[in-house]
Scaffold this motif. Structure first.
Motif, short mmCIF file in Angstrom:
data_model
loop_
_atom_site.label_atom_id
_atom_site.label_comp_id
_atom_site.label_asym_id
_atom_site.label_seq_id
_atom_site.Cartn_x
_atom_site.Cartn_y
_atom_site.Cartn_z
N ILE A 114 0.87 -1.18 0.00
CA ILE A 114 0.00 0.00 0.00
C ILE A 114 0.90 1.22 0.00
O ILE A 114 2.09 1.13 0.32
CB ILE A 114 -0.96 0.02 1.21
N TYR A 115 0.36 2.36 -0.38
CA TYR A 115 1.20 3.57 -0.46
C TYR A 115 1.84 3.88 0.90
O TYR A 115 2.98 4.33 0.98
CB TYR A 115 0.37 4.75 -0.94
N TYR A 116 1.10 3.61 1.96
CA TYR A 116 1.58 3.87 3.31
C TYR A 116 2.80 3.02 3.66
O TYR A 116 3.55 3.34 4.58
CB TYR A 116 0.43 3.59 4.30
N SER A 117 3.01 1.93 2.90
CA SER A 117 4.16 1.06 3.16
C SER A 117 5.48 1.82 2.99
O SER A 117 6.48 1.48 3.64
CB SER A 117 4.15 -0.14 2.21
N ALA A 118 5.50 2.82 2.12
CA ALA A 118 6.73 3.60 1.94
C ALA A 118 7.10 4.31 3.23
O ALA A 118 8.28 4.33 3.64
CB ALA A 118 6.54 4.60 0.80
N ARG A 119 6.12 4.90 3.88
CA ARG A 119 6.36 5.62 5.14
C ARG A 119 6.76 4.67 6.26
O ARG A 119 7.71 4.91 7.00
CB ARG A 119 5.09 6.39 5.51
N LYS A 120 6.00 3.57 6.37
CA LYS A 120 6.29 2.58 7.41
C LYS A 120 7.67 1.97 7.20
O LYS A 120 8.42 1.75 8.16
CB LYS A 120 5.22 1.49 7.40
N SER A 121 8.01 1.67 5.96
CA SER A 121 9.28 1.02 5.66
C SER A 121 10.45 1.95 5.93
O SER A 121 11.47 1.54 6.50
CB SER A 121 9.30 0.55 4.20
N PHE A 122 10.32 3.21 5.53
CA PHE A 122 11.40 4.17 5.77
C PHE A 122 11.70 4.26 7.26
O PHE A 122 12.86 4.21 7.69
CB PHE A 122 11.05 5.54 5.21
N SER A 123 10.65 4.42 8.07
CA SER A 123 10.86 4.58 9.52
C SER A 123 11.46 3.31 10.13
O SER A 123 12.34 3.38 11.00
CB SER A 123 9.55 4.94 10.21
N GLN A 124 11.01 2.13 9.68
CA GLN A 124 11.54 0.87 10.20
C GLN A 124 13.01 0.70 9.82
O GLN A 124 13.84 0.33 10.64
CB GLN A 124 10.73 -0.31 9.68
N HIS A 125 13.35 1.01 8.58
CA HIS A 125 14.73 0.86 8.12
C HIS A 125 15.65 1.85 8.82
O HIS A 125 16.79 1.51 9.17
CB HIS A 125 14.80 1.05 6.61
N ALA A 126 15.16 3.07 9.04
CA ALA A 126 15.96 4.06 9.78
C ALA A 126 16.23 3.59 11.20
O ALA A 126 17.35 3.72 11.71
CB ALA A 126 15.23 5.40 9.77
N PHE A 127 15.20 3.03 11.82
CA PHE A 127 15.35 2.53 13.19
C PHE A 127 16.34 1.36 13.23
O PHE A 127 17.18 1.26 14.13
CB PHE A 127 13.99 2.10 13.73
N ASP A 128 16.23 0.47 12.24
CA ASP A 128 17.13 -0.68 12.17
C ASP A 128 18.59 -0.24 12.03
O ASP A 128 19.51 -0.94 12.49
CB ASP A 128 16.76 -1.60 11.01
N LEU A 129 18.81 0.90 11.39
CA LEU A 129 20.17 1.40 11.18
C LEU A 129 20.70 2.16 12.39
O LEU A 129 21.83 2.65 12.37
CB LEU A 129 20.21 2.31 9.94
N GLY A 130 19.89 2.25 13.43
CA GLY A 130 20.34 2.91 14.65
C GLY A 130 20.20 4.41 14.65
O GLY A 130 20.77 5.10 15.51
N ILE A 131 19.43 4.95 13.72
CA ILE A 131 19.21 6.39 13.68
C ILE A 131 18.34 6.79 14.87
O ILE A 131 17.38 6.11 15.22
CB ILE A 131 18.55 6.80 12.35
#
Length: 391
Positions: A331-348
């Motif tokens: 879904i379009y919202y997946s872009a927002r959810k994915s960005f935040s999850q990936h940023a968190f995974d990278l320790g940001i």
């Protein structure tokens, strides 16, 4: 301490020598009067605070005592009575009890008229109200809403087969209306209708995608124009820190060529330290922006660019994008959810992620955020770190 008495005021005599009985309020060195609807034919019918020499004297005195007792009850419940001036106390006495005459319907209409609500939210509230009114008698007095009323509405909504998150939204809306009524002084509850009631749990949408899934979308080769546009605009949201479509469509990229700077519409009226979202536009995003922006600098999703058309475009094409990439659901919202999850995974830092997403950086009440700020440079570096993770 305020002193109440039933009196007549000779200077306020009516035609024919009649008098209105008044309640004198002596407080903090001043005296003010509250007019009652009791009228006597002459001053001779009133003596020592009581009505005399009338066939209905007993009835009128009972009514008068009831008024005095009601006002005294209000005074007894005012913990700050000594801090009020006499006119302020009279205002409290005259307006006490007004809440008993407000219906749920009138509270809803007043709230919808006065509250600062966005058009989309307003339409949602109207739809919720229409459903609620199928179960509740909206002309009932708000003070008659009980815990049983809340449970009955819960059962009604569940029987309609609605999702738990939807049921929660309906009941939260009813809670909003009652809280508004309480803040306005229209209603008081000895026991709050929602006391002991547990709202249905929100169903959290696990719509984020893995880094590998984002790479599949990014690298998808297709000649189908709609699918290509769907892919590109999805990735544009990801490249711009999970920006919502409504915010993306509002930006003039003829003016914002190097740095994105906007106020997130969903939270624009909420108080927060970080009013603006600001960071450098990544090169990956610039390519897509230049491909789809119109002469006015705005991204063109559909020829007529209506919000409903844009929404419909993604409803139609997102499943096709999922099928083409072999991903179960997008879904379009997946872009927002994915960005935040990936940023968190990278320790940001979570504060930096919140800043990029347009959330309140200081939510949670941590005093640390009274002294520090997330800067656009920090956000730019964080976005770059997430996008480099796709390489």
């Amino acid at each position: 301490m305020a002193i109440l008495n039933a009196v007549i005021v000779p200077a306020k005599v009516l035609k024919g020598g009649r008098h209105k009985v008044r309640i004198s309020v002596a407080h903090n060195g001043e005296t003010r009067y509250i007019v009652t609807d009791i009228i006597i034919d002459s001053s001779k019918e009133f003596k020592n605070g009581a009505i005399v020499k009338r066939p209905d004297a007993a009835y009128l005195n009972t009514k008068l005592r009831g008024i005095l007792q009601r006002y005294q009850g209000v005074i007894d419940e005012l913990a700050y009575v000594n801090g009020l001036s006499c006119p302020e106390l009279v205002y409290q006495l005259k307006n006490a009890g007004n809440y008993k005459h407000r219906t749920l319907l009138s509270i809803y209409e007043e709230y919808m008229s006065n509250a600062r609500i966005k058009d989309g939210t307003r339409n949602g509230y109207i739809n919720m109200w229409n459903t609620i009114s199928r179960h509740l008698n909206t002309k009932m007095l708000a003070e008659n809403i009980t815990h049983g009323t809340v449970l009955g509405l819960d059962r009604f909504l569940r029987d309609r087969g609605l999702k738990l998150t939807t049921i929660r939204n309906y009941l939260v809306f009813l809670m909003v209306l009652l809280n508004y009524a309480k803040r306005c002084g229209y209603v008081q509850f000895r026991v709050d209708p929602f006391a002991g009631y547990e709202l249905p749990k929100m169903e959290i949408r696990q719509s984020w995608l893995s880094v590998e899934d984002i790479k599949k979308i990014k690298n998808l080769k297709t000649t189908r124009r709609c699918l290509m546009k769907c892919r590109d605009l999805f990735m544009l949201s990801y490249y711009l820190g999970g920006i919502n479509m409504i915010d993306l469509l509002d930006i003039n990229f003829n003016e914002q060529t190097e740095t994105i700077h906007y106020v997130r519409k969903k939270t624009e009226h909420r108080p927060k330290q970080n009013k603006f979202v600001e960071f450098a536009i990544p090169d990956e995003a610039k390519v897509i922006i230049n491909r789809y922006k119109g002469k006015d600098g705005h991204i063109a999703v559909t020829p007529y660019q209506r919000k409903t058309n844009c929404h419909f475009f993604f409803i139609i094409n997102m499943p096709k994008l999922a099928e083409a990439t072999g991903i179960k659901q997008i879904i379009y919202y997946s872009a927002r959810k994915s960005f935040s999850q990936h940023a968190f995974d990278l320790g940001i830092s979570t504060s930096v992620i919140d800043y990029i997403l347009g959330h309140r950086v200081d939510k949670g009440g941590m005093s640390l955020y009274n002294y520090i700020f997330v800067t656009p440079d920090m956000a730019t570096k964080a976005v770059r770190q997430v996008l480099d993770n796709l390489k």
